[in-house]
Design a protein around this motif. Structure first.
Motif, PDB file in Angstrom:
ATOM      1  N   ARG A 101     -88.257 -27.664  75.417  1.00  0.00           N
ATOM      2  CA  ARG A 101     -89.549 -28.150  75.926  1.00  0.00           C
ATOM      3  C   ARG A 101     -90.023 -29.396  75.192  1.00  0.00           C
ATOM      4  NH1 ARG A 101     -91.825 -22.159  75.637  1.00  0.00           N
ATOM      5  NH2 ARG A 101     -91.600 -22.728  73.476  1.00  0.00           N
TER       6      ARG A 101
ATOM      7  N   SER B 127     -85.658 -28.359  70.788  1.00  0.00           N
ATOM      8  CA  SER B 127     -86.417 -27.539  71.717  1.00  0.00           C
ATOM      9  C   SER B 127     -86.181 -27.987  73.153  1.00  0.00           C
ATOM     10  CB  SER B 127     -87.912 -27.636  71.394  1.00  0.00           C
ATOM     11  OG  SER B 127     -88.672 -27.026  72.401  1.00  0.00           O
TER      12      SER B 127
ATOM     13  N   ARG C 238     -85.786 -24.994  68.383  1.00  0.00           N
ATOM     14  CA  ARG C 238     -85.694 -23.585  68.773  1.00  0.00           C
ATOM     15  C   ARG C 238     -84.526 -22.978  68.006  1.00  0.00           C
ATOM     16  NH1 ARG C 238     -83.472 -23.716  74.999  1.00  0.00           N
ATOM     17  NH2 ARG C 238     -81.485 -24.723  74.550  1.00  0.00           N
TER      18      ARG C 238
ATOM     19  N   GLU D  92     -90.683 -29.749  72.043  1.00  0.00           N
ATOM     20  CA  GLU D  92     -91.630 -29.461  70.973  1.00  0.00           C
ATOM     21  C   GLU D  92     -91.118 -30.001  69.642  1.00  0.00           C
ATOM     22  OE1 GLU D  92     -92.251 -25.258  71.132  1.00  0.00           O
ATOM     23  OE2 GLU D  92     -93.214 -25.349  73.086  1.00  0.00           O
TER      24      GLU D  92
END
Length: 140
Positions: free
Chosen positions: A81, A79, A87, A83
């Protein structure tokens, strides 16, 4: 409305049924399976790739633009971000002769198909638990 059924088979193997089609799913050997079929994550990526490829084929051909060769590679990647969940990255490979307007069209339309748009929008999901053979249980 689409409906599929997935049932546990021997070991970690699963069998999915969609209409009259059957798919075997399994874990990798490293994850305790027998590698008799794709993992569920691989099937998710294949569904997205199939949706994006079909959508782009129809869009490009509908605009009288070259649609061959056309390929889509879909993968899990870290990810952006940070996370916990990866993704989903969709890489579209369009014909070398496609002009800038065609590339822009492909970028706009890539996730506008049924599966792609649901994934991109974070479709709502609901879980209902029923006892086998109980009221409301659906047959395969």
């Amino acid at each position: 409305m689409a409906h599929v059924r997935v049932e546990r088979q021997e070991g970690r193997r699963l069998q999915g049924t969609a209409r009259q089609h059957r798919v075997v799913m399994d874990r990798t050997r490293e994850d305790g399976g027998t590698d008799a079929g794709c993992t569920s994550g691989e099937l998710l990526l294949l569904a997205i790739g199939s949706c994006v490829t079909g959508r782009l084929r129809n869009t490009l051909e509908g605009a009288s633009l070259p649609a061959m060769p056309l390929a889509v590679e879909v993968s899990f990647e870290p990810s952006a971000r940070g996370e916990k969940r990866e993704r989903i990255a969709v890489d579209v490979i369009v014909p070398a002769g496609l002009d800038a307007a065609g590339v822009a069209l492909a970028e706009r339309e890539a996730l506008s198909g049924g599966v792609g748009s649901r994934m991109a929008a974070g479709s709502e999901m609901v879980v209902r638990v029923r006892r086998e053979g109980g009221e409301g249980a659906r047959a395969a």
